[in-house]
Design a protein around this motif. Structure first.
Motif, mmCIF file in Angstrom:
data_model
loop_
_atom_site.group_PDB
_atom_site.id
_atom_site.type_symbol
_atom_site.label_atom_id
_atom_site.label_comp_id
_atom_site.label_asym_id
_atom_site.label_seq_id
_atom_site.Cartn_x
_atom_site.Cartn_y
_atom_site.Cartn_z
ATOM 1 N N UNK A 54 0.717 -1.250 0.065
ATOM 2 C CA UNK A 54 0.147 -0.195 0.172
ATOM 3 C C UNK A 54 0.890 1.306 0.181
ATOM 4 N N UNK A 55 2.211 1.114 0.039
ATOM 5 C CA UNK A 55 3.087 2.208 -0.114
ATOM 6 C C UNK A 55 3.800 2.518 -1.197
ATOM 7 N N UNK A 56 3.753 1.521 -2.030
ATOM 8 C CA UNK A 56 4.494 1.684 -3.443
ATOM 9 C C UNK A 56 4.264 2.767 -4.344
ATOM 10 N N UNK A 57 4.773 3.427 -5.018
ATOM 11 C CA UNK A 57 4.468 4.549 -5.900
ATOM 12 C C UNK A 57 4.925 4.279 -7.174
ATOM 13 N N UNK A 58 4.188 3.500 -7.855
ATOM 14 C CA UNK A 58 4.474 3.221 -9.464
ATOM 15 C C UNK A 58 3.740 3.880 -10.236
ATOM 16 N N UNK A 59 4.275 4.690 -11.280
ATOM 17 C CA UNK A 59 3.613 5.217 -12.237
ATOM 18 C C UNK A 59 4.129 4.508 -13.548
ATOM 19 N N UNK A 60 2.859 4.710 -14.385
ATOM 20 C CA UNK A 60 3.098 3.744 -15.691
ATOM 21 C C UNK A 60 2.702 4.653 -16.727
ATOM 22 N N UNK A 61 3.025 4.432 -18.003
ATOM 23 C CA UNK A 61 2.619 5.034 -19.123
ATOM 24 C C UNK A 61 0.933 4.575 -19.317
ATOM 25 N N UNK A 62 0.311 5.668 -19.793
ATOM 26 C CA UNK A 62 -1.058 5.236 -20.173
ATOM 27 C C UNK A 62 -1.263 5.446 -21.734
ATOM 28 N N UNK A 63 -2.448 5.436 -22.111
ATOM 29 C CA UNK A 63 -2.579 5.684 -23.547
ATOM 30 C C UNK A 63 -2.508 7.222 -23.650
#
Length: 158
Positions: free
Chosen positions: A133-142
């Protein structure tokens, strides 16, 4: 993160006209399993901030809601991941480690392929959460300018 992937075309059907659907009370027979042997979810990460090891969990559902949730109406105050009792109702189809230096994440789990193969709906929805619950993961979106969005690659049996 929420992701929806259409699967109706795997049945060879067009549009939303799934005549084999088993809607509650419809009396129709269940559709045949989809010809899915493998499923790989590929994510392009734009930022990872962790303290220690991190894990991404992938939950899945496929029902009438999966077919029609409006992307612009998902808000933090109503999302499933805020409510453990709601998440417990979903299928956990994968868990994968993620590191601070990771640029991509490839999630390949037989449970994901099995879930998709058994889907009776037009689409499936995947919900990604951090295990702590503390992971900060951003990913590419469309909408990302230079990296491709999440991709679901299916290996078919037919």
């Amino acid at each position: 993160a929420y992701m929806r992937f259409p699967v109706l075309a795997l049945r060879g059907e067009k549009g939303g006209q799934n005549t084999n659907r088993n809607r509650r009370g419809s009396g129709q027979s269940k559709p045949k399993p989809l010809p899915v042997a493998t499923a790989v979810l590929r994510l392009n990460l734009t930022s990872v901030k962790l303290s220690g090891d991190g894990f991404i969990r992938v939950y899945a559902f496929g029902d009438a809601l999966s077919d029609r949730w409006p992307e612009d109406k998902i808000v933090w105050s109503r999302c499933y991941s805020r409510y453990p009792e709601k998440m417990a109702e979903l299928a956990l189809v994968a868990e994968h480690s993620v590191g601070a230096g990771d640029k991509t994440l490839t999630i390949d789990d037989p449970a994901l392929a099995e879930f998709i193969a058994k889907s009776a709906d037009q689409s499936i929805t995947l919900i990604l959460t951090g295990s702590k619950g503390i992971e900060q993961v951003a990913m590419a979106s469309k909408e990302h300018g230079s990296k491709p969005p999440p991709t679901l690659v299916l290996g078919l049996t037919e």
